[in-house]
Design an enzyme around this catalytic site. Structure first.
Site, PDB file in Angstrom:
ATOM      1  N   LYS A   2       0.749  -1.238  -0.026  1.00 51.21           N
ATOM      2  CA  LYS A   2      -0.049  -0.173   0.094  1.00 51.21           C
ATOM      3  C   LYS A   2       0.862   1.326   0.045  1.00 51.21           C
ATOM      4  O   LYS A   2       1.933   1.213   0.564  1.00 51.21           O
ATOM      5  CB  LYS A   2      -0.708  -0.029   1.213  1.00 51.21           C
ATOM      6  CG  LYS A   2      -2.149   0.906   1.013  1.00 51.21           C
ATOM      7  CD  LYS A   2      -3.191   0.125   0.432  1.00 51.21           C
ATOM      8  CE  LYS A   2      -4.512   0.860   0.450  1.00 51.21           C
ATOM      9  NZ  LYS A   2      -5.720  -0.237  -0.043  1.00 51.21           N
TER      10      LYS A   2
HETATM   11  N1  GLU Z   1      -7.431   0.068  -3.227  1.00 50.36           N
HETATM   12  C1  GLU Z   1      -7.891  -1.295  -3.618  1.00 50.36           C
HETATM   13  C2  GLU Z   1      -7.983  -2.290  -2.213  1.00 50.36           C
HETATM   14  O1  GLU Z   1      -7.955  -1.621  -1.331  1.00 50.36           O
HETATM   15  C3  GLU Z   1      -7.541  -1.776  -4.852  1.00 50.36           C
HETATM   16  C4  GLU Z   1      -6.147  -2.228  -4.843  1.00 50.36           C
HETATM   17  C5  GLU Z   1      -5.483  -2.833  -6.066  1.00 50.36           C
HETATM   18  O2  GLU Z   1      -6.207  -3.034  -6.942  1.00 50.36           O
HETATM   19  O3  GLU Z   1      -4.410  -3.216  -6.026  1.00 50.36           O
HETATM   20  O4  GLU Z   1      -8.294  -3.194  -2.391  1.00 50.36           O
END
Ligand code: GLU
Length: 418
Positions: free
Chosen positions: A105
């Site tokens: 993240k």
């Molecule tokens: N931000 C989204 C999540 O928390 C998608 C993450 C992604 O597609 O890598 O799952």
């Protein structure tokens, strides 16, 4: 008083899963720690000429099952601690959904609403430059999250491609269609939530038309989720966004509210319909409905808010909306939770499909994309339910059991270094 620490929340469930699996702590210690964390400073020349320095992060929690994967969040409260927890949840989510990724993240501590488009672009390019040594199609693949969107992903692709001297669309997902994004990706998280709820209703012998719902959050996940669940027959009586909560006992006209929010900068401010009333913001959590759809931020259902919840099912669209304390409380009181790491996995599963298309250069139709998404969400739900019944545990713990056993198995095959 202990401060709310989302990473500790993650570890707590992870340790429980390890104890159900009878894993010795040495067998999974590596999952308890992020593999790599990067904090970057981002000096940006603002439109008025002065320089402001922002702080950004990228945490790679795991790359055991594949490249690290996860969104980038632009939010004034984002910090390394939150980013770490969100990265950990991505590791669990990708393993539960059985897609070949680890978890990561990123984020910038900024309120994107306060920046001009030019400032936002400069900030995004600087962030990309600073994290570029550790991202890449086969290394770590960012995506949108709270406060970011397809345009921001496009700037990341552009900056990264310039740095590497070759067009590299697979370095991020959630891109505009024009530069390698996927038809269906924008709605994938909300669509996956709808599929998960439908699987649950099928399994428990309930009909969508008998279900009432209140929703907290009306951003990309909340609004698309509400729209698709409404179309599937669910009666949504309340929706709340950051500014206001709206209640209509006869059911909110979600098509109208969705169109309104889309043409008003994703805000429900000023939205009107017959029979609807504005209620105090927090009340949306405590309405007498069957399902509470959590689609805002983490730490919303906690010691202070849990006791007022009347819904019998909590649908987690956001990441980490329920603290451990509230989780235990709901379990004891027979309130079922369809947890984030299963329920909102449609976003990253959709990202996986986009990444596969970028790598092969062969693009699918939206129908193909949605069909594959549905199949994955359904299979994931069924697996989670089987394991839940086998061990007599909550759906969340079941997810962690599945994820942990897959991650440990992968690590065992790869072998331990050191
Ligand atoms: N931000 C989204 C999540 O928390 C998608 C993450 C992604 O597609 O890598 O799952």
């Amino acid at each position: 008083m202990t401060m709310y620490d989302p990473y500790q929340n993650m570890l707590h469930v992870l340790d429980e899963a390890a104890s159900v699996l009878k894993l010795h702590k040495d067998e999974y210690a590596f999952v308890r720690y992020p593999e790599r964390e990067l904090t970057v400073s981002l000096p940006i020349r603002m439109d008025d000429g002065h320089v402001q320095v922002f702080e950004g992060y990228r945490v790679q929690h795991s790359s055991v099952r594949g490249p690290a994967k996860g969104g980038v969040r632009y939010h004034p409260n984002t910090d390394i601690n939150e980013t770490r927890a969100l990265a950990g949840w991505m590791t669990i989510k990708c393993a539960v959904a059985n897609i070949p990724y680890g978890g990561a993240k990123g984020g910038i501590r900024v309120d994107p609403q306060c920046l001009s488009d030019r400032e936002l672009e400069r900030l995004t390019r600087e962030y990309t430059y600073r994290i570029s040594p550790i991202i890449g199609t086969d290394i770590d693949v960012p995506a949108p999250d709270v406060g970011t969107n397809a345009q921001i992903m496009a700037w990341i692709v552009d900056e990264y491609s310039k740095l590497r001297g070759k067009y590299t669309p697979g370095v991020v997902t959630g891109k505009p269609i024009e530069i390698g994004g996927s038809l269906g990706r924008n709605e994938a998280t909300g669509r996956g939530i709808m599929y998960t709820l439908m699987s649950y209703l099928e399994t428990t012998g309930k009909k969508p038309c008998d279900i009432t719902m209140a929703a907290q959050g009306f951003g990309n996940v909340g609004s698309v989720g509400c729209l698709l669940m409404k179309r599937a027959g669910i009666n949504i009586v309340a929706i709340g966004d950051i500014g206001r909560s709206l209640y209509n006992p006869n059911g909110i006209d979600i098509e109208k509210a969705y169109a309104y929010a889309n043409s008003h900068g994703r805000s429900l401010d000023g939205y009107q319909e017959e029979g609807m009333q504005v209620i105090p913001k927090g009340d949306v959590l405590h309405l007498d409905v069957d399902v509470l759809f959590m689609a805002a931020m983490e730490n919303q259902l906690n010691a202070a808010t849990m006791e007022g919840v009347k819904a019998k099912l909590i649908l987690e669209g956001a990441n980490g909306p329920t603290t451990n304390e509230a989780d235990t409380y709901f379990y004891k009181h027979g309130i079922e939770i369809l947890p984030d790491v299963m329920t909102n996995a449609g976003g990253v599963v959709g990202s996986y499909y986009e990444w596969v298309q970028n790598r092969t250069g062969f693009y699918w139709t939206e129908e193909e994309y949605n069909k594959k998404l549905q199949a994955n969400m359904r299979k994931t739900f069924q697996t989670v339910w089987q394991v839940k019944e086998k061990y007599h545990v909550s759906a969340r713990l079941s997810c962690y059991i599945i994820a942990l056993s897959r991650i440990v198995a992968a690590q065992n095959y790869r072998g331990f270094l050191g």
